[in-house]
Design a protein around this motif. Structure first.
Motif, short mmCIF file in Angstrom:
data_model
loop_
_atom_site.label_atom_id
_atom_site.label_comp_id
_atom_site.label_asym_id
_atom_site.label_seq_id
_atom_site.Cartn_x
_atom_site.Cartn_y
_atom_site.Cartn_z
N VAL A 32 0.83 -1.22 0.00
CA VAL A 32 0.00 0.00 0.00
C VAL A 32 0.86 1.26 0.00
O VAL A 32 2.09 1.21 0.12
CB VAL A 32 -0.99 0.02 1.21
CG1 VAL A 32 -2.03 -1.08 1.06
CG2 VAL A 32 -0.24 -0.10 2.53
N LYS A 38 -1.16 1.05 7.37
CA LYS A 38 -0.02 0.11 7.30
C LYS A 38 1.27 0.83 6.89
O LYS A 38 2.33 0.57 7.45
CB LYS A 38 -0.35 -1.02 6.32
CG LYS A 38 0.75 -2.07 6.20
CD LYS A 38 0.29 -3.37 5.54
CE LYS A 38 -0.31 -3.25 4.17
NZ LYS A 38 -0.74 -4.55 3.62
N LYS A 91 -4.91 -12.92 2.56
CA LYS A 91 -3.88 -13.44 1.64
C LYS A 91 -3.08 -14.61 2.18
O LYS A 91 -2.03 -14.93 1.65
CB LYS A 91 -2.96 -12.28 1.25
CG LYS A 91 -3.69 -11.29 0.35
CD LYS A 91 -2.87 -10.09 0.00
CE LYS A 91 -3.72 -9.14 -0.85
NZ LYS A 91 -3.20 -7.77 -0.87
N ARG A 166 -12.72 -7.49 -8.79
CA ARG A 166 -11.39 -7.93 -8.40
C ARG A 166 -11.45 -8.30 -6.91
O ARG A 166 -12.02 -7.56 -6.10
CB ARG A 166 -10.36 -6.83 -8.60
CG ARG A 166 -8.96 -7.20 -8.08
CD ARG A 166 -8.76 -6.81 -6.63
NE ARG A 166 -7.48 -7.27 -6.10
CZ ARG A 166 -7.01 -6.93 -4.91
NH1 ARG A 166 -7.70 -6.13 -4.13
NH2 ARG A 166 -5.86 -7.40 -4.48
N GLN A 168 -9.03 -10.21 -3.55
CA GLN A 168 -7.75 -10.72 -3.08
C GLN A 168 -7.80 -12.26 -3.19
O GLN A 168 -8.87 -12.82 -3.39
CB GLN A 168 -7.54 -10.31 -1.63
CG GLN A 168 -7.66 -8.81 -1.41
CD GLN A 168 -7.50 -8.46 0.06
OE1 GLN A 168 -6.43 -8.64 0.64
NE2 GLN A 168 -8.56 -7.98 0.67
N PHE A 189 -2.93 -6.52 -5.88
CA PHE A 189 -3.37 -5.15 -5.58
C PHE A 189 -2.82 -4.14 -6.61
O PHE A 189 -3.52 -3.21 -7.02
CB PHE A 189 -2.86 -4.81 -4.18
CG PHE A 189 -3.36 -3.52 -3.61
CD1 PHE A 189 -4.71 -3.26 -3.47
CD2 PHE A 189 -2.45 -2.56 -3.14
CE1 PHE A 189 -5.16 -2.07 -2.90
CE2 PHE A 189 -2.89 -1.38 -2.58
CZ PHE A 189 -4.25 -1.13 -2.46
N ASN A 206 -12.71 -2.49 -1.00
CA ASN A 206 -11.53 -2.06 -0.26
C ASN A 206 -11.90 -1.02 0.80
O ASN A 206 -13.03 -0.54 0.83
CB ASN A 206 -10.46 -1.50 -1.19
CG ASN A 206 -9.15 -2.26 -1.06
OD1 ASN A 206 -8.62 -2.35 0.04
ND2 ASN A 206 -8.67 -2.82 -2.15
N ASN A 210 -7.48 2.78 1.09
CA ASN A 210 -6.94 2.21 -0.15
C ASN A 210 -7.64 2.78 -1.38
O ASN A 210 -7.00 3.03 -2.41
CB ASN A 210 -7.07 0.68 -0.15
CG ASN A 210 -5.95 0.02 0.64
OD1 ASN A 210 -4.94 0.65 0.96
ND2 ASN A 210 -6.10 -1.26 0.95
N TYR A 233 -4.55 -6.68 8.84
CA TYR A 233 -3.27 -7.31 8.44
C TYR A 233 -2.64 -8.10 9.57
O TYR A 233 -2.86 -7.79 10.74
CB TYR A 233 -2.27 -6.22 8.05
CG TYR A 233 -2.82 -5.23 7.06
CD1 TYR A 233 -3.00 -5.56 5.73
CD2 TYR A 233 -3.16 -3.94 7.46
CE1 TYR A 233 -3.50 -4.65 4.82
CE2 TYR A 233 -3.66 -3.01 6.56
CZ TYR A 233 -3.84 -3.38 5.24
OH TYR A 233 -4.34 -2.47 4.35
C1 LMR Z 1 -5.85 -5.49 -1.37
O1 LMR Z 1 -5.13 -6.29 -1.95
O2 LMR Z 1 -6.94 -5.10 -1.82
C2 LMR Z 1 -5.45 -4.94 -0.03
O3 LMR Z 1 -5.39 -5.99 0.83
C3 LMR Z 1 -4.11 -4.31 -0.07
C4 LMR Z 1 -3.65 -4.01 1.31
O4 LMR Z 1 -2.61 -4.55 1.70
O5 LMR Z 1 -4.33 -3.24 1.97
#
Ligand code: LMR
Length: 328
Positions: A32, A38, A91, A166, A168, A189, A206, A210, A233
């Motif tokens: 990001v 983050k 993720k 889209r 993750q 991302f 999101n 973001n 996260y």
């Molecule tokens: C995303 O991939 O949409 C988000 O998780 C990116 C992030 O790390 O916030």
């Protein structure tokens, strides 16, 4: 021969001395922008470590997928190319199924509920859920609740049917969009802006921070304030690196990490609210608020996803997460 031997011996003696003098380098890779919870937390970590362990530890932060994309960073970490990462909880699917609890739609009312669950006994245990893969969980960083954005207005679940979103790399998120009869597409991302701009996809989900920092709002005409899921996260390292650190250094680094996480978490809510307002002020994107009746329809369509993942996640884990919001 003799001279060569002496030279070799000298080099061998010198090598460990040089190593001992050179600082430990911690490469911290994330995807990001820096002006996100983050991003700010990672920068704070660098500041604190280098203040407290000068000459001993150097932190190199790589934001914006500069070093590794989100689909590569875990492998890179296990290979020793980076030492810290903080992927979103969505993720980790290929490393553990337990963390899928965080992706269940409408299981957390807000980030306070997410925090409550994470700080409780199950949330703390989940930090160790990838131990068998050599991965240590060091803490949770918050972002915010997810909103749905699209080229067309999304007010009821039927509005999403047939549209490409889209997502993750998470099987729960895939099931969530399939429940809407939409088409989920797993993509890194870093590709989202272009996919939206070229209309290769119709929408995405999101947090406000973001959507703002990646300029998604410039290529999405509508954002529905759905708060349907959490974006959070886990800061991770490898067992090999983390437990290979000298005890005193690890203690200092962990204290700095805890402080940097607390710092990121403290600013997360305000940052998301400010970014939401910036998006509204830009006039580029229309923010749609759902009526309670409309919201109830999204819950009705998405919530059955929980059942599908109950076996993998564990009913006890789902119940504990839901209890934090009184949503069970
Ligand atoms: C995303 O991939 O949409 C988000 O998780 C990116 C992030 O790390 O916030």
């Amino acid at each position: 021969m003799r001279i060569v031997g002496i030279l070799l011996a000298a080099i061998m003696l010198a090598a460990p001395a040089a190593n001992a003098a050179s600082p430990i380098v911690i490469k911290y890779s994330h995807v990001v922008a820096e002006n996100t919870p983050k991003g700010q937390s990672a920068n704070k970590f660098k500041e604190l470590v280098e203040q407290r362990l000068p000459g001993k530890v150097v932190v190199e932060v790589f934001p914006n997928s500069q070093l590794f994309d989100d689909d590569k960073v875990m492998e890179a970490m296990l290979l020793g190319d980076v030492q810290l990462a903080a992927p979103s909880l969505s993720k980790f699917d290929s490393y553990t199924k337990k963390l899928q609890v965080f992706d269940l739609p409408f299981i957390f009312d807000n980030i306070e509920a997410v925090d409550k669950f994470q700080q409780g006994p199950i949330g703390q245990k989940l930090l160790n859920s990838m131990e068998d893969k050599g991965i240590v969980g060091l803490g949770y960083i918050h972002n915010g609740m997810k909103q749905l954005s699209a080229h067309s207005p999304l007010r009821v679940p039927e509005d999403a049917a047939g549209k490409k979103f889209r997502i993750q790399a998470s099987d729960v998120l895939q099931a969530q969009f399939e429940a809407l009869k939409a088409v989920p597409v797993k993509k890194p991302f870093s590709e989202v802006f272009t996919l939206l701009q070229t209309k290769a996809i119709d929408g995405q989900e999101n947090s406000w921070s973001n959507i703002y920092s990646q300029k998604f709002y410039e290529v999405q005409e509508y954002i529905t304030e759905s708060d349907h899921g959490a974006l959070d996260y886990m800061v991770v390292s490898t067992d090999e690196f983390w437990n290979g650190l000298p005890d005193d250094i690890r203690k200092e680094v962990k204290a700095a990490l805890d402080e940097s996480i607390a710092y990121g978490n403290k600013i997360a809510a305000d940052l998301n609210q400010a970014d939401k307002q910036r998006i509204i002020d830009s006039g580029r994107s229309q923010v749609i608020e759902l009526t309670p009746e409309q919201r109830a329809k999204w819950v009705e369509v998405m919530k059955p996803v929980w059942k599908k993942f109950e076996k993998d996640i564990g009913k006890d884990v789902i119940d504990a997460a839901a209890a934090t919001s009184g949503a069970s």
